[in-house]
Design a protein around this motif. Sequence first.
Motif, short mmCIF file in Angstrom:
data_model
loop_
_atom_site.label_atom_id
_atom_site.label_comp_id
_atom_site.label_asym_id
_atom_site.label_seq_id
_atom_site.Cartn_x
_atom_site.Cartn_y
_atom_site.Cartn_z
N MET A 45 0.84 -1.21 0.00
CA MET A 45 0.00 0.00 0.00
C MET A 45 0.86 1.25 0.00
SD MET A 45 -3.12 0.59 -0.38
CE MET A 45 -3.91 2.19 -0.61
N ASP A 66 12.34 2.05 3.92
CA ASP A 66 11.74 0.71 3.97
C ASP A 66 12.74 -0.22 4.64
OD1 ASP A 66 9.16 -0.59 2.16
OD2 ASP A 66 10.54 -1.95 3.20
N ARG A 71 12.61 -3.72 -1.78
CA ARG A 71 11.27 -3.23 -2.09
C ARG A 71 11.22 -1.77 -2.55
NH1 ARG A 71 7.14 -6.81 -0.49
NH2 ARG A 71 5.68 -5.18 0.08
N ASP A 108 0.37 -2.25 10.72
CA ASP A 108 -0.39 -1.46 11.70
C ASP A 108 0.40 -1.16 12.99
OD1 ASP A 108 -2.30 -2.08 9.82
OD2 ASP A 108 -3.55 -3.28 11.16
N HIS A 111 2.34 2.16 12.89
CA HIS A 111 1.76 3.46 12.50
C HIS A 111 2.05 4.52 13.57
CE1 HIS A 111 -1.59 1.67 9.67
NE2 HIS A 111 -0.36 1.37 9.29
N GLN A 157 -8.93 5.51 1.56
CA GLN A 157 -9.17 6.39 0.42
C GLN A 157 -10.61 6.40 -0.06
OE1 GLN A 157 -7.15 3.78 0.54
NE2 GLN A 157 -7.93 2.28 -0.90
N1 LIG Z 1 -6.22 1.75 2.27
C1 LIG Z 1 -6.20 0.56 1.71
O1 LIG Z 1 -6.99 0.23 0.84
C2 LIG Z 1 -5.16 -0.41 2.16
C3 LIG Z 1 -4.89 -1.57 1.43
C4 LIG Z 1 -3.86 -2.41 1.86
C5 LIG Z 1 -3.17 -2.11 3.02
N2 LIG Z 1 -3.49 -0.99 3.73
C6 LIG Z 1 -2.76 -0.63 4.96
O2 LIG Z 1 -1.44 -0.27 4.54
C7 LIG Z 1 -0.48 -0.67 5.52
C8 LIG Z 1 0.55 -1.57 4.86
O3 LIG Z 1 -0.11 -2.72 4.41
P1 LIG Z 1 0.53 -3.61 3.22
O4 LIG Z 1 -0.49 -4.60 2.83
O5 LIG Z 1 1.06 -2.70 2.18
O6 LIG Z 1 1.73 -4.31 4.00
P2 LIG Z 1 3.06 -4.94 3.36
O7 LIG Z 1 3.69 -5.73 4.44
O8 LIG Z 1 2.72 -5.63 2.08
O9 LIG Z 1 3.92 -3.68 2.98
C9 LIG Z 1 4.44 -2.83 3.95
C10 LIG Z 1 5.67 -2.14 3.41
O10 LIG Z 1 6.26 -1.41 4.50
C11 LIG Z 1 7.59 -1.89 4.73
N3 LIG Z 1 7.83 -1.81 6.16
C12 LIG Z 1 7.44 -2.66 7.13
N4 LIG Z 1 7.80 -2.20 8.34
C13 LIG Z 1 8.44 -1.02 8.13
C14 LIG Z 1 9.06 -0.08 8.98
N5 LIG Z 1 9.08 -0.23 10.31
N6 LIG Z 1 9.66 0.99 8.42
C15 LIG Z 1 9.67 1.16 7.07
N7 LIG Z 1 9.09 0.30 6.22
C16 LIG Z 1 8.47 -0.77 6.74
C17 LIG Z 1 7.61 -3.29 4.16
O11 LIG Z 1 8.92 -3.71 3.82
C18 LIG Z 1 6.73 -3.12 2.94
O12 LIG Z 1 7.43 -2.59 1.85
C19 LIG Z 1 -1.28 -1.36 6.61
O13 LIG Z 1 -1.57 -0.46 7.65
C20 LIG Z 1 -2.57 -1.75 5.94
O14 LIG Z 1 -3.66 -1.83 6.84
C21 LIG Z 1 -4.45 -0.14 3.31
#
Ligand SMILES: NC(=O)c1ccc[n+]([C@@H]2O[C@H](COP(=O)([O-])OP(=O)(O)OC[C@H]3O[C@@H](n4cnc5c(N)ncnc54)[C@H](O)[C@@H]3O)[C@@H](O)[C@H]2O)c1
Length: 443
Positions: A45, A66, A71, A108, A111, A157
């Motif tokens: 995301m 990241d 990534r 999460d 955050h 969004q």
């Molecule tokens: N709004 C939406 O429609 C939607 C959709 C999917 C996910 N999300 C939210 O987005 C967030 C991420 O979800 P995702 O599915 O992309 O997860 P993911 O694990 O696929 O991706 C997370 C990214 O953040 C990086 N990351 C992890 N920990 C980190 C840190 N401490 N510092 C820096 N980078 C870090 C990971 O390497 C990865 O590139 C979550 O909070 C999820 O709930 C929202």
Amino acid sequence: MTIMMISFLIQSSALGLGAVVCPRVLKARSSVERLQVACIGVNGMGWADLSSVGSHSQVQFVGFCDIDSSRFGQADQKFPGVAHFADYREMLTQLGDKVDAVIVSTPDHMHAPAAMMAMNMGKHIYCQKPLAHTVWESRQMSLLAQKRNLTTQMGNQIHSAAEYRLGVKIIHQGVIGKVREVHSWVGVQGRQYNNRIDRPEASVAPKNVEWDLWLGAAPERPFAPDVYHPFKWRDWQDFGSGALGDFGCHLLDPVFGALELTAPTSVVAAHSGTNNEVWPGPETVTYTFPGTKRTAGSSLQVHWRDGGLMPPRELAQMPDSMELPKAGSLFLGEEGVMVLPHVGMPMLFRNKQSIKDVALPNVQAGNHWHDWVDAVMEGKKTTDGFDFAGPISEAVQLGNVAARFPGQALGWDTLSLKISGVESANRLLTKTYRAGFEVKEVV
Ligand SMILES: NC(=O)c1ccc[n+]([C@@H]2O[C@H](COP(=O)([O-])OP(=O)(O)OC[C@H]3O[C@@H](n4cnc5c(N)ncnc54)[C@H](O)[C@@H]3O)[C@@H](O)[C@H]2O)c1
């Protein structure tokens, strides 16, 4: 945090007010034409957020962070030359005043640690949903954004989708009268990305993954492939927020917006059982909210279902030929029913007939990411700032506390941030942070 602060926050949120954000950025740089943005989490995301914010002509990226060095590819290809970091604390400290605003798109559990650090440095924030991993963190996020007068937006969004905006307007127009009850549901369940309820065998993280930074605030545990990073962290209580956390901030957004809900007074969850590691399978969570000017009585029940559980179809008063959508909300009004699919055009019914004799308002979709950038640049407030989104995230995470005490009604006092009924549940309103990733209380 004082009761007065909380009370003010809740009242501001209920009234749709909130501080008008002063143009900090514009003041800080007299000839600013660019908003300098740093991103925490640049894939998954994070990529959607980064590319959507980055398509705004006034945005310039100054830092990509990241924990997984494999990534950065897409981000680098589209926005070459931006400095890389693995640790957001280093990025924010090193870049300092070069950063005006930050996007937080981590799992999460990170955050609040990342966003609170940035907000304490005066940065405007776009943070993914759910706003935070606990009820207490969600409250701190709203309080700090308000205290520092920052322009914020939660990353659900579809808050800006025309369909959801129309659903909210229809309720406000009184087309189905005052609302008696709401049902919201989604197909996914809390535990579904790993077929496991206990921890996997320990393994060694690949070189590209900074496992300690990924864990961040969470208690230590060894890396294991394909169960946590990426994406599958959702199933685990230490990192994710279950189906309610994953989808509640989406589906309940128009419910809060349409009915001007604030905080529930009680919540009770039901499911077939879980443990302290993972979120449950299919569950129901029933909230009781105080009534508002949009509701029929002095209280309102909002029923959440996930994992394929659906509300009784008859409630929708649809013609026999129609089915409920796979995910959505059902607003039961005194003069009809609105079915709001996730995300689809609202449908209106009464006595098994479509309600046709209404002029629906003309509603435009917004661009959730650009609206945030514009609001920061213009020193304005967004419609999904942490004053509005914080209470949704609190309700969602309160439901996740209830999930750990199935069948037991938890009374909720939002002013004192306390649960009555099941004393031990209070401990789960917050969590313990690993050293270096603490979240400070807003005082
Ligand atoms: N709004 C939406 O429609 C939607 C959709 C999917 C996910 N999300 C939210 O987005 C967030 C991420 O979800 P995702 O599915 O992309 O997860 P993911 O694990 O696929 O991706 C997370 C990214 O953040 C990086 N990351 C992890 N920990 C980190 C840190 N401490 N510092 C820096 N980078 C870090 C990971 O390497 C990865 O590139 C979550 O909070 C999820 O709930 C929202």
